[in-house]
Design a protein around this motif. Structure first.
Motif, mmCIF file in Angstrom:
data_model
loop_
_atom_site.group_PDB
_atom_site.id
_atom_site.type_symbol
_atom_site.label_atom_id
_atom_site.label_comp_id
_atom_site.label_asym_id
_atom_site.label_seq_id
_atom_site.Cartn_x
_atom_site.Cartn_y
_atom_site.Cartn_z
ATOM 1 N N VAL A 109 0.790 -1.118 0.116
ATOM 2 C CA VAL A 109 0.086 -0.027 0.038
ATOM 3 C C VAL A 109 0.997 1.076 -0.102
ATOM 4 O O VAL A 109 2.163 1.145 0.523
ATOM 5 C CB VAL A 109 -1.011 -0.098 1.093
ATOM 6 C CG1 VAL A 109 -1.826 -1.143 1.085
ATOM 7 C CG2 VAL A 109 -0.380 -0.004 2.581
ATOM 8 N N SER A 110 0.361 2.370 -0.544
ATOM 9 C CA SER A 110 1.202 3.378 -1.033
ATOM 10 C C SER A 110 0.501 4.696 -0.613
ATOM 11 O O SER A 110 -0.550 4.778 -1.087
ATOM 12 C CB SER A 110 1.906 3.509 -2.179
ATOM 13 O OG SER A 110 2.597 4.585 -2.629
ATOM 14 N N THR A 111 1.070 5.672 -0.058
ATOM 15 C CA THR A 111 0.680 7.159 0.398
ATOM 16 C C THR A 111 1.716 8.082 -0.305
ATOM 17 O O THR A 111 2.788 7.862 0.039
ATOM 18 C CB THR A 111 0.362 7.517 1.639
ATOM 19 O OG1 THR A 111 -0.636 6.436 2.197
ATOM 20 C CG2 THR A 111 -0.050 8.709 1.809
ATOM 21 N N GLY A 112 1.331 8.947 -1.180
ATOM 22 C CA GLY A 112 2.185 10.145 -1.333
ATOM 23 C C GLY A 112 1.966 11.337 -0.884
ATOM 24 O O GLY A 112 0.738 11.745 -1.025
ATOM 25 N N LEU A 113 2.861 12.143 -0.568
ATOM 26 C CA LEU A 113 2.596 13.520 0.029
ATOM 27 C C LEU A 113 3.640 14.527 -0.543
ATOM 28 O O LEU A 113 4.673 14.287 -0.854
ATOM 29 C CB LEU A 113 2.741 13.361 1.295
ATOM 30 C CG LEU A 113 1.904 12.534 2.180
ATOM 31 C CD1 LEU A 113 2.404 11.563 3.272
ATOM 32 C CD2 LEU A 113 0.630 13.287 2.748
ATOM 33 N N ILE A 114 3.026 15.670 -0.867
ATOM 34 C CA ILE A 114 3.850 16.843 -1.284
ATOM 35 C C ILE A 114 3.914 17.615 0.248
ATOM 36 O O ILE A 114 2.892 18.223 0.506
ATOM 37 C CB ILE A 114 3.259 17.453 -2.380
ATOM 38 C CG1 ILE A 114 3.220 16.613 -3.507
ATOM 39 C CG2 ILE A 114 3.971 18.850 -2.840
ATOM 40 C CD1 ILE A 114 2.331 17.162 -4.764
ATOM 41 N N VAL A 115 5.295 17.863 0.323
ATOM 42 C CA VAL A 115 5.574 18.413 1.781
ATOM 43 C C VAL A 115 6.322 20.090 1.335
ATOM 44 O O VAL A 115 7.076 20.038 0.265
ATOM 45 C CB VAL A 115 6.300 17.785 2.364
ATOM 46 C CG1 VAL A 115 5.462 16.541 3.035
ATOM 47 C CG2 VAL A 115 7.518 17.308 2.189
ATOM 48 N N ALA A 116 6.310 20.799 2.172
ATOM 49 C CA ALA A 116 7.131 22.270 1.910
ATOM 50 C C ALA A 116 8.594 21.847 2.070
ATOM 51 O O ALA A 116 9.315 22.835 1.563
ATOM 52 C CB ALA A 116 6.449 22.937 2.991
ATOM 53 N N GLY A 117 8.912 20.865 2.761
ATOM 54 C CA GLY A 117 10.439 20.677 2.969
ATOM 55 C C GLY A 117 10.559 19.456 3.759
ATOM 56 O O GLY A 117 9.664 18.891 4.466
#
Length: 136
Positions: A109-117
């Motif tokens: 299972v996979s989760t992708g996140l875009i983060v500020a840093g």
């Protein structure tokens, strides 16, 4: 349940530019479950690789993950969950392409996140991995 900790270190050594003093490790095995510290552009010798290249950073992260899993008695085939953090949406394809090559046929299972840093400004991506060791 037995808990084993692999490659213990203190954050003041890994991040001398920051005022930190936390005792952590690279991997924990609790019973049949292995938890890895987020893997990034930092190799297991403490050097940053792939500056400016998200695919190279992802390849380094997966190479380190494979080594850490092996040290904890697991393999990439035992991976059940991943969380991928990227600092720019444009990095998604190159990072996921590399991770997909390393985990071909595994189907976690996979989760992708875009983060500020991330922890260091050079880091473009980070991946958390959890594995459950298969019964032999």
């Amino acid at each position: 349940m037995a808990i084993e900790r692999f490659r213990k270190f203190n954050t003041k050594d890994a991040y001398p530019e920051q005022s930190l003093d936390n005792d952590v490790c690279m991997a924990v095995r609790a019973g049949d479950t292995v938890y890895l510290r987020g893997q990034t552009a930092m190799n297991l010798d403490g050097n940053i690789v792939g500056i400016g290249d998200p695919a190279a950073q992802a390849d380094n992260a997966m190479r380190c993950a494979e080594i850490l899993l092996k040290e904890a008695g697991a393999t990439l085939q035992d991976v059940v969950q991943i969380h991928i953090y990227i600092t720019d949406r444009a990095y998604r394809e190159p990072v996921y392409r590399v991770v997909g090559q390393w985990l071909k046929g595994v189907h976690p299972v996979s989760t992708g996140l875009i983060v500020a840093g991330l922890a260091k400004p050079e880091y473009m991506m980070e991946i958390d991995i959890t594995a459950v060791v298969s019964a032999a």
